[in-house]
Design an enzyme around this catalytic site. Structure first.
Site, mmCIF file in Angstrom:
data_model
loop_
_atom_site.group_PDB
_atom_site.id
_atom_site.type_symbol
_atom_site.label_atom_id
_atom_site.label_comp_id
_atom_site.label_asym_id
_atom_site.label_seq_id
_atom_site.Cartn_x
_atom_site.Cartn_y
_atom_site.Cartn_z
ATOM 1 N N CYS A 192 0.471 1.533 7.188
ATOM 2 C CA CYS A 192 -0.096 1.908 5.884
ATOM 3 C C CYS A 192 -1.325 2.800 6.071
ATOM 4 O O CYS A 192 -1.528 3.747 5.308
ATOM 5 C CB CYS A 192 -0.451 0.663 5.082
ATOM 6 S SG CYS A 192 1.016 -0.191 4.460
ATOM 7 N N CYS A 221 -2.115 -2.643 7.102
ATOM 8 C CA CYS A 221 -1.548 -2.561 8.459
ATOM 9 C C CYS A 221 -1.637 -1.122 8.978
ATOM 10 O O CYS A 221 -1.939 -0.177 8.241
ATOM 11 C CB CYS A 221 -0.097 -3.044 8.457
ATOM 12 S SG CYS A 221 1.075 -1.831 7.816
ATOM 13 N N GLU A 264 0.833 -1.208 0.000
ATOM 14 C CA GLU A 264 0.000 0.000 0.000
ATOM 15 C C GLU A 264 0.867 1.258 0.000
ATOM 16 O O GLU A 264 0.567 2.236 -0.685
ATOM 17 C CB GLU A 264 -0.911 0.020 1.237
ATOM 18 C CG GLU A 264 -1.921 -1.113 1.291
ATOM 19 C CD GLU A 264 -1.406 -2.388 1.958
ATOM 20 O OE1 GLU A 264 -0.179 -2.646 1.902
ATOM 21 O OE2 GLU A 264 -2.217 -3.119 2.526
#
Ligand code: THU
Length: 160
Positions: free
Chosen positions: A115, A112, A75
């Site tokens: 990100c 996560c 990401e």
């Protein structure tokens, strides 16, 4: 003293084919990008695709490193590439597909925390929501209308 309850909202789709054409296209780009993930240590490959307001698509995947913390998630690889190459464009949508290379991950894998913080930066910068879709390699797809739904109480530039 008072207690505060935070609420968030997500939409869960049973399968990718229930989504609009442009989202399916974006997820398929993320799927393509996932094939180029460099994940020799975790064997967990992630692909991300971003649609900009000029309709361009920017992709990324996770890039690992023998010095583990030096690697980067898909990401952030994608969103930093978008920021680096199209600084004036708004990010409209991000699609994420993630899973183990050893078994078929069939539950949606959310981005996560690091990100989420990075995506939040761009949502605040552009003052417009970024829709986020995430899935495993098959099965359900989750939609968040905005990064803010995935990360309540964000730390952002307004607090500096
Ligand atoms: N990973 C991502 O690319 N995105 C996430 O949001 C979660 C984790 C990557 C990092 C690492 O290469 C592998 O997945 C296992 O953690």
């Amino acid at each position: 003293m008072k207690k505060v309850k935070l609420e968030t909202e997500l939409t869960v789709y049973d399968a990718l084919d229930q989504l609009p054409k442009d989202v399916i296209e974006l997820m398929n780009k993320a799927k393509e990008a996932r094939k180029n993930a460099y994940a020799p240590y975790s064997n967990f490959s992630v692909g991300a695709a971003i649609r900009l307001d000029n309709n361009k698509i920017v992709t990324g995947n996770n890039q690992e490193n023998a010095s583990y913390p030096s690697g980067l998630c898909a990401e952030r690889t994608a969103i930093f590439a978008a920021g680096a190459n199209f600084p004036k464009s708004k990010i409209v949508t991000m699609a994420i597909i993630a899973g183990s290379n050893e078994k078929e991950t069939d539950s949606p894998i959310p981005p996560c925390g690091a990100c989420r913080q990075s995506i939040a930066e761009y949502e605040v910068k552009q003052n417009a929501p970024i829709a986020i879709y995430f899935m495993g390699v098959k099965g359900k797809v989750v939609k968040s209308d905005s990064l803010a739904n995935l990360l309540p109480l964000i730390f952002d530039r307004t607090q500096l």
